[in-house]
Design a protein around this motif. Sequence first.
Motif, mmCIF file in Angstrom:
data_model
loop_
_atom_site.group_PDB
_atom_site.id
_atom_site.type_symbol
_atom_site.label_atom_id
_atom_site.label_comp_id
_atom_site.label_asym_id
_atom_site.label_seq_id
_atom_site.Cartn_x
_atom_site.Cartn_y
_atom_site.Cartn_z
ATOM 1 N N PHE A 1 0.785 -1.239 0.000
ATOM 2 C CA PHE A 1 0.000 0.000 0.000
ATOM 3 C C PHE A 1 0.819 1.291 0.000
ATOM 4 N N GLU A 2 2.049 1.254 0.475
ATOM 5 C CA GLU A 2 2.797 2.505 0.643
ATOM 6 C C GLU A 2 3.986 2.644 -0.303
ATOM 7 N N PHE A 3 4.126 1.718 -1.230
ATOM 8 C CA PHE A 3 5.190 1.794 -2.226
ATOM 9 C C PHE A 3 4.739 1.009 -3.443
ATOM 10 N N LYS A 4 5.041 1.536 -4.638
ATOM 11 C CA LYS A 4 4.641 0.852 -5.861
ATOM 12 C C LYS A 4 5.862 0.413 -6.637
ATOM 13 N N GLY A 5 6.015 -0.892 -6.781
ATOM 14 C CA GLY A 5 7.061 -1.487 -7.604
ATOM 15 C C GLY A 5 6.509 -2.768 -8.189
ATOM 16 N N GLY A 6 7.324 -3.480 -8.952
ATOM 17 C CA GLY A 6 6.844 -4.695 -9.609
ATOM 18 C C GLY A 6 6.317 -5.741 -8.642
ATOM 19 N N ILE A 7 7.051 -5.976 -7.543
ATOM 20 C CA ILE A 7 6.625 -6.987 -6.570
ATOM 21 C C ILE A 7 5.336 -6.550 -5.885
ATOM 22 N N GLN A 8 5.231 -5.259 -5.583
ATOM 23 C CA GLN A 8 4.031 -4.752 -4.902
ATOM 24 C C GLN A 8 2.799 -4.871 -5.803
ATOM 25 N N VAL A 9 2.962 -4.529 -7.078
ATOM 26 C CA VAL A 9 1.832 -4.627 -8.014
ATOM 27 C C VAL A 9 1.407 -6.083 -8.173
ATOM 28 N N TYR A 10 2.378 -6.965 -8.334
ATOM 29 C CA TYR A 10 2.067 -8.394 -8.472
ATOM 30 C C TYR A 10 1.369 -8.910 -7.213
#
Length: 376
Positions: free
Chosen positions: A9-18
């Motif tokens: 919820f507090e950072f957007k990167g490839g792993i977070q989106v997946y």
Amino acid sequence: MHVWIPNIFEFKGGIQVYSRFFLEALHSFKFVTGRIILKHDRRIPTSALIHFNSFQFHCLGQWPLFLRTLVFSAQLLWVALIDRPKLIITTHLNFTPLAYYLKYFFKIPYWTIAHGVDAWDIQDSRLRQSLSNAELILSVGQYTRHRLLREQTLQPEQVKLLPNTFNAQAFQISSKPSLLLDRYQIEYQKAIILTVARLDSTERYKGYDQIIKALPQIKAEVPDVHYILVGKGNDKSRIEKLIHDLNLEACVTLTGFIPDEELCDHYNLCDVFAMPSKGEGFGIVYLEALACGKPTLGGNQDGGIDALCQGELGALVDPDNIDEIAHTLIQILQGSYPHPLMYQPQALRQKVIEVYGFQAFQDKLLGLLQTTDLVN
């Protein structure tokens, strides 16, 4: 089920989106309940708590960083011993050693997810051991799966594909937005190349340098070319110097940070999306560009191969070969690249949704879960 996630919820990167799409798919299966333990998020948005009401969330991000790993590990152990879950899934490989101990002492099975560089050339003996003892490793692409099988002691049936997905509804085909043309002071007839990437010194492998270096050649054949590089990061000053040294200030725009709600418009602004990377685990940006019907170029040495379906959906080039990058982009912009699908926006969009849309992701995950005790 317990799902261990770095953050969502507090950072957007490839792993977070997946991880967010993974959680969304799990939530759609009515037989799945359990706990979601997040290492770095400090709180869960109220809307997410309401939406994902079949899960109990635990956030450890409020702890100081020097204590967080210890507290996170203690929390994972504590709730696992209370619940004795039927399955643990870690969305980052680095969490698997603890999952291995829980399996060893308490017979709790675990899966993990391999995203890209995190799974390449692993030397740590604890991590290698925990991977070899996982019931299942879900790889986001064939490239990473092949590397895991080549580099680690794993059986082919132990590593299954669960490719990245994306929100197809958020990325639609449209004409070039006049608002952005005005913002960047670019004429409508300009041939626009676009890259969307974090401009971080650790992520130069994404290939934006190579496109800038290829621009003089491209400009010689396509005089009206303009390159737009979307993203922010600590590598900006070096990129600006490179642009200055090549005398390209008039045909390169660095946009800085762009909010998510403007991404679709930026894809629709371009005539070709290009990211000739060589260290990408997959590259969701390729899917987003394709969903906007854009000809797309990627590298042939990393997960871009998967995103572009081994060249079926776009052009694959040697990311170290400036001449090849320039020549291919010239062909695409001039409409002479020998790949008819590139010039059929609706067909491109339909194909990428068919292969990588959320429904395909959901169906694949359901099939994998049906092999476990969770559905019984």
